[in-house]
Motif scaffolding. Structure first.
Motif, PDB file in Angstrom:
ATOM      1  N   GLY A 150       0.814  -1.209   0.000  1.00 29.07           N
ATOM      2  CA  GLY A 150       0.000   0.000   0.000  1.00 29.07           C
ATOM      3  C   GLY A 150       0.847   1.258   0.000  1.00 29.07           C
ATOM      4  N   PRO A 151       0.219   2.401  -0.265  1.00 28.41           N
ATOM      5  CA  PRO A 151       0.976   3.656  -0.351  1.00 28.41           C
ATOM      6  C   PRO A 151       1.643   4.075   0.963  1.00 28.41           C
ATOM      7  CG  PRO A 151      -1.395   4.060  -0.547  1.00 28.41           C
ATOM      8  CD  PRO A 151      -1.201   2.578  -0.559  1.00 28.41           C
ATOM      9  N   VAL A 152       0.979   3.889   2.096  1.00 29.34           N
ATOM     10  CA  VAL A 152       1.569   4.278   3.386  1.00 29.34           C
ATOM     11  C   VAL A 152       2.767   3.393   3.699  1.00 29.34           C
ATOM     12  CG1 VAL A 152       1.178   4.408   5.875  1.00 29.34           C
ATOM     13  CG2 VAL A 152      -0.574   5.233   4.302  1.00 29.34           C
ATOM     14  N   GLY A 153       2.579   2.081   3.559  1.00 27.19           N
ATOM     15  CA  GLY A 153       3.669   1.146   3.841  1.00 27.19           C
ATOM     16  C   GLY A 153       4.859   1.345   2.928  1.00 27.19           C
ATOM     17  N   ALA A 154       4.598   1.503   1.628  1.00 28.14           N
ATOM     18  CA  ALA A 154       5.685   1.702   0.664  1.00 28.14           C
ATOM     19  C   ALA A 154       6.452   2.987   0.981  1.00 28.14           C
ATOM     20  CB  ALA A 154       5.132   1.743  -0.759  1.00 28.14           C
ATOM     21  N   ALA A 155       5.742   4.052   1.327  1.00 31.25           N
ATOM     22  CA  ALA A 155       6.397   5.324   1.649  1.00 31.25           C
ATOM     23  C   ALA A 155       7.258   5.196   2.905  1.00 31.25           C
ATOM     24  CB  ALA A 155       5.355   6.424   1.832  1.00 31.25           C
ATOM     25  N   LEU A 156       6.765   4.468   3.901  1.00 29.81           N
ATOM     26  CA  LEU A 156       7.551   4.299   5.125  1.00 29.81           C
ATOM     27  C   LEU A 156       8.773   3.420   4.888  1.00 29.81           C
ATOM     28  CD1 LEU A 156       4.695   4.044   7.763  1.00 29.81           C
ATOM     29  CD2 LEU A 156       6.441   5.835   7.601  1.00 29.81           C
ATOM     30  N   TYR A 157       8.635   2.382   4.095  1.00 24.98           N
ATOM     31  CA  TYR A 157       9.822   1.579   3.751  1.00 24.98           C
ATOM     32  C   TYR A 157      10.860   2.467   3.063  1.00 24.98           C
ATOM     33  CZ  TYR A 157       8.583  -3.268   4.895  1.00 24.98           C
ATOM     34  OH  TYR A 157       8.305  -4.436   5.545  1.00 24.98           O
ATOM     35  N   ARG A 158      10.434   3.254   2.082  1.00 22.35           N
ATOM     36  CA  ARG A 158      11.377   4.124   1.367  1.00 22.35           C
ATOM     37  C   ARG A 158      12.004   5.146   2.313  1.00 22.35           C
ATOM     38  NH1 ARG A 158       7.622   3.365  -2.718  1.00 22.35           N
ATOM     39  NH2 ARG A 158       6.459   5.245  -2.241  1.00 22.35           N
ATOM     40  N   ARG A 159      11.200   5.669   3.233  1.00 20.54           N
ATOM     41  CA  ARG A 159      11.710   6.659   4.195  1.00 20.54           C
ATOM     42  C   ARG A 159      12.895   6.123   4.982  1.00 20.54           C
ATOM     43  NH1 ARG A 159       8.098   8.572   9.272  1.00 20.54           N
ATOM     44  NH2 ARG A 159       9.783   9.418  10.517  1.00 20.54           N
ATOM     45  N   PHE A 160      12.881   4.813   5.232  1.00 23.59           N
ATOM     46  CA  PHE A 160      13.970   4.216   5.994  1.00 23.59           C
ATOM     47  C   PHE A 160      14.961   3.459   5.114  1.00 23.59           C
ATOM     48  CE2 PHE A 160      10.780   5.024   9.229  1.00 23.59           C
ATOM     49  CZ  PHE A 160      11.560   5.653  10.192  1.00 23.59           C
ATOM     50  N   GLY A 161      14.942   3.762   3.809  1.00 17.43           N
ATOM     51  CA  GLY A 161      15.948   3.233   2.897  1.00 17.43           C
ATOM     52  C   GLY A 161      15.771   1.778   2.498  1.00 17.43           C
ATOM     53  N   ILE A 162      14.530   1.280   2.555  1.00 22.48           N
ATOM     54  CA  ILE A 162      14.263  -0.114   2.194  1.00 22.48           C
ATOM     55  C   ILE A 162      13.373  -0.116   0.959  1.00 22.48           C
ATOM     56  CG2 ILE A 162      13.256  -2.309   2.952  1.00 22.48           C
ATOM     57  CD1 ILE A 162      13.757  -1.338   5.863  1.00 22.48           C
ATOM     58  N   ASP A 163      13.714  -0.937  -0.018  1.00 25.31           N
ATOM     59  CA  ASP A 163      12.921  -1.058  -1.237  1.00 25.31           C
ATOM     60  C   ASP A 163      11.622  -1.792  -0.913  1.00 25.31           C
ATOM     61  OD1 ASP A 163      11.796  -1.577  -3.716  1.00 25.31           O
ATOM     62  OD2 ASP A 163      13.551  -2.638  -4.502  1.00 25.31           O
ATOM     63  N   PRO A 164      10.461  -1.139  -1.050  1.00 20.08           N
ATOM     64  CA  PRO A 164       9.194  -1.797  -0.703  1.00 20.08           C
ATOM     65  C   PRO A 164       8.816  -2.927  -1.659  1.00 20.08           C
ATOM     66  CG  PRO A 164       8.769   0.358  -1.649  1.00 20.08           C
ATOM     67  CD  PRO A 164      10.253   0.242  -1.483  1.00 20.08           C
ATOM     68  N   THR A 165       9.440  -2.980  -2.834  1.00 19.82           N
ATOM     69  CA  THR A 165       9.138  -4.077  -3.760  1.00 19.82           C
ATOM     70  C   THR A 165       9.975  -5.308  -3.473  1.00 19.82           C
ATOM     71  OG1 THR A 165      10.734  -3.331  -5.427  1.00 19.82           O
ATOM     72  CG2 THR A 165       8.467  -2.464  -5.577  1.00 19.82           C
ATOM     73  N   ASN A 166      10.993  -5.163  -2.643  1.00 20.30           N
ATOM     74  CA  ASN A 166      11.849  -6.288  -2.296  1.00 20.30           C
ATOM     75  C   ASN A 166      12.393  -6.109  -0.878  1.00 20.30           C
ATOM     76  OD1 ASN A 166      13.300  -8.648  -2.554  1.00 20.30           O
ATOM     77  ND2 ASN A 166      15.045  -7.641  -3.507  1.00 20.30           N
ATOM     78  N   PRO A 167      11.488  -6.015   0.107  1.00 20.11           N
ATOM     79  CA  PRO A 167      11.965  -5.766   1.474  1.00 20.11           C
ATOM     80  C   PRO A 167      12.619  -7.011   2.044  1.00 20.11           C
ATOM     81  CG  PRO A 167       9.653  -6.233   1.520  1.00 20.11           C
ATOM     82  CD  PRO A 167      10.055  -6.198   0.060  1.00 20.11           C
ATOM     83  N   ASP A 168      13.563  -6.782   2.906  1.00 17.14           N
ATOM     84  CA  ASP A 168      14.230  -7.909   3.548  1.00 17.14           C
ATOM     85  C   ASP A 168      13.833  -8.029   5.010  1.00 17.14           C
ATOM     86  OD1 ASP A 168      15.470  -5.637   4.477  1.00 17.14           O
ATOM     87  OD2 ASP A 168      17.502  -6.323   4.092  1.00 17.14           O
ATOM     88  N   SER A 169      12.841  -7.223   5.439  1.00 18.13           N
ATOM     89  CA  SER A 169      12.509  -7.220   6.856  1.00 18.13           C
ATOM     90  C   SER A 169      11.129  -6.637   7.120  1.00 18.13           C
ATOM     91  CB  SER A 169      13.538  -6.389   7.627  1.00 18.13           C
ATOM     92  OG  SER A 169      13.251  -6.400   9.002  1.00 18.13           O
ATOM     93  N   ILE A 170      10.536  -7.111   8.192  1.00 13.30           N
ATOM     94  CA  ILE A 170       9.391  -6.430   8.780  1.00 13.30           C
ATOM     95  C   ILE A 170       9.980  -5.235   9.520  1.00 13.30           C
ATOM     96  CG2 ILE A 170       9.520  -7.783  10.917  1.00 13.30           C
ATOM     97  CD1 ILE A 170       6.527  -7.644  11.166  1.00 13.30           C
ATOM     98  N   ILE A 171       9.246  -4.134   9.538  1.00 12.01           N
ATOM     99  CA  ILE A 171       9.709  -3.014  10.351  1.00 12.01           C
ATOM    100  C   ILE A 171       8.556  -2.497  11.203  1.00 12.01           C
ATOM    101  CG2 ILE A 171      11.559  -2.366   8.753  1.00 12.01           C
ATOM    102  CD1 ILE A 171       9.921   0.046   7.884  1.00 12.01           C
ATOM    103  N   VAL A 172       8.935  -1.885  12.321  1.00 12.63           N
ATOM    104  CA  VAL A 172       7.991  -1.210  13.196  1.00 12.63           C
ATOM    105  C   VAL A 172       8.456   0.235  13.278  1.00 12.63           C
ATOM    106  CG1 VAL A 172       7.021  -1.053  15.523  1.00 12.63           C
ATOM    107  CG2 VAL A 172       7.517  -3.299  14.529  1.00 12.63           C
ATOM    108  N   VAL A 173       7.563   1.158  12.919  1.00 13.25           N
ATOM    109  CA  VAL A 173       7.881   2.582  12.916  1.00 13.25           C
ATOM    110  C   VAL A 173       7.097   3.239  14.038  1.00 13.25           C
ATOM    111  CG1 VAL A 173       7.742   4.722  11.592  1.00 13.25           C
ATOM    112  CG2 VAL A 173       8.308   2.569  10.432  1.00 13.25           C
ATOM    113  N   ASP A 174       7.820   3.978  14.867  1.00 17.51           N
ATOM    114  CA  ASP A 174       7.199   4.737  15.946  1.00 17.51           C
ATOM    115  C   ASP A 174       7.767   6.147  15.866  1.00 17.51           C
ATOM    116  OD1 ASP A 174       5.754   5.480  18.151  1.00 17.51           O
ATOM    117  OD2 ASP A 174       6.741   4.113  19.544  1.00 17.51           O
TER     118      ASP A 174
END
Length: 137
Positions: free
Chosen positions: A44-68
């Motif tokens: 989704g757009p929110v998840g993809a944007a947050l992955y990118r914000r932390f330098g992770i490619d949302p189309t090929n993530p290597d991890s679950i992340i928790v953002v606070d």
């Protein structure tokens, strides 16, 4: 100010096509009695944007992340923080924090890299039950 990440508690970013990941999302929603966590799929757009914000490619993530807010946890630290945040009995899994990260994270990453092969992949993204939709971003 980004109200998506600033208000409402930590956000768990997960793979909604992964059967293991979506089962974990369902477990969180069902057991988070305090409604502490919100969830966003990497598709989704929110998840993809947050992955990118932390330098992770949302189309090929290597991890679950928790953002606070501006803080991000990943790999085994993210998983353990989720279970600790659910309270008892899930909080008991925090004992695995005693295992050094250099042991925990490679094990986590091995499972994450092979998640589709081991657990399977959905043909479409998992959608939550109607009573949980307010916690999905």
């Amino acid at each position: 100010m980004n109200t998506t990440t600033d208000a409402g508690g930590p956000i768990i970013l997960f793979d909604a096509e992964c059967i293991l990941c979506s089962a974990n999302a369902q477990l969180v929603l069902s057991n988070d009695r305090q409604k502490r966590f919100r969830l966003a799929s990497m598709q989704g757009p929110v998840g993809a944007a947050l992955y990118r914000r932390f330098g992770i490619d949302p189309t090929n993530p290597d991890s679950i992340i928790v953002v606070d807010g501006d803080h991000m946890l990943r790999d085994s630290d993210a998983v353990l923080a989720i279970y600790a945040g659910l309270g008892w009995p899930w909080k008991a899994l925090s004992i695995f924090k005693a295992v050094p990260r250099f042991i925990r994270d490679p094990l986590y990453r091995m499972i994450a890299r092979n998640r589709y092969r081991i657990f399977g992949k959905r043909d479409s993204c998992w959608l939550p039950a109607p009573e949980f939709r307010d916690r999905i971003l």
